[in-house]
Enzyme design. Structure first.
Site, short mmCIF file in Angstrom:
data_model
loop_
_atom_site.label_atom_id
_atom_site.label_comp_id
_atom_site.label_asym_id
_atom_site.label_seq_id
_atom_site.Cartn_x
_atom_site.Cartn_y
_atom_site.Cartn_z
N LEU A 16 0.83 -1.20 0.00
CA LEU A 16 0.00 0.00 0.00
C LEU A 16 0.87 1.26 0.00
CD1 LEU A 16 -2.72 -0.91 2.67
CD2 LEU A 16 -2.83 -1.20 0.21
N CYS A 17 0.22 2.39 -0.27
CA CYS A 17 0.86 3.70 -0.24
C CYS A 17 1.60 3.86 1.09
CB CYS A 17 -0.21 4.77 -0.39
SG CYS A 17 0.34 6.45 -0.07
N PRO A 18 2.81 4.34 1.14
CA PRO A 18 3.60 4.92 0.04
C PRO A 18 4.61 3.95 -0.58
CG PRO A 18 4.69 5.43 2.10
CD PRO A 18 3.52 4.51 2.43
#
Lengths: 79, 171
Positions: A16-18
């Site tokens: 997932l982000c980042p």
């Protein structure tokens, strides 16, 4: 027709982000200008974030497609 | 003015809860990955994010929009949002500890990095971290309690960088 030289393949599935952006950023520094990274990811956020990252870092998004929840994209290092 | 200098981002991190610990580090690591120069100034409760072991908790009572969900069991069960009134949150002993445990488990299930991992990633990407001297004096924190690679400074240190930054955020 120019040939696409895939120098690196990255599996970003499940991340997932980042992390996807950070991993692409690290990987682009390890390939030659003109060469390409091919990556697969599952976070839908990369469909917006990778083009944004390319725009701000001066790299080129060669392709991006989604199939069955897996996003495959190619980023070319320009300089 | 330098024309070709990298873009810069200046962040003030003022919160020490687990949920509010994420935005500064996520933005900082992403900005660094976008070739920006980043400084995070940690002040007040944000300073606790520089401690070697981050003990941040979530405070559901003061965040009424926080979805209370269970990070285990079948899918339909995990999707349920539990309406827990403040009177219970405020009176059940250690409710915050439980909510914190549930959030950590949820983050782990979703493969979100821990704060310590995210912070290390920021340092690896050359994000500069500055601890607030005044807060250290007030709360009695010592530099030895913090991770390596942290600078100490005051408002002027931050403003000197921020005045020349393209993005300035207060978190």
């Amino acid at each position: 027709m120019s040939t696409i030289n895939i120098e690196k393949v990255l599996d970003l599935k499940g991340l997932l982000c980042p992390i996807p952006v950070v991993k692409i950023s690290n990987a682009i520094k390890e390939i030659e200008p003109g060469n390409v990274i091919e990556a697969t990811a599952t976070d839908p956020g990369v469909m917006m974030d990778i083009p944004a990252w390319c725009a701000s870092t001066g790299n080129e998004l060669d392709s991006m497609e989604e199939a069955g929840g897996v996003i495959t994209f190619r980023v070319k290092r320009l300089k | 003015m330098e024309e070709n200098r990298p873009k810069r981002m200046a962040i003030i991190a003022s919160q020490g809860t687990l949920d509010w610990a994420y935005p500064p580090f996520i933005l900082a690591s992403t900005a660094a990955a976008m070739n920006m120069e980043v400084t995070i100034f940690f002040t007040f409760y944000g300073l606790t994010l520089l401690k070697k072991k981050v003990k941040g908790k979530v405070a559901p009572q003061t965040n009424p929009a926080m979805p209370m969900r269970m990070p285990f069991g079948p899918n339909w069960f995990q999707k349920l949002t539990w309406p827990i009134p403040n009177v219970i949150m405020g009176n059940v002993p250690f409710f915050e500890n439980m909510a914190t445990g549930l959030m950590k488990k949820t983050f782990k299930n979703k493969k979100v990095m821990s704060i310590e991992e995210l912070r290390q990633m920021c340092l690896d990407l050359n994000v500069k971290m500055v601890g607030c001297q005044m807060t250290m004096d007030v709360f009695g924190f010592k530099k030895e309690e913090f991770i390596d690679g942290v600078d100490i400074g005051g408002a002027a240190t931050f403003l000197n960088f921020a005045s020349d930054a393209d993005i300035q955020l207060f978190v």
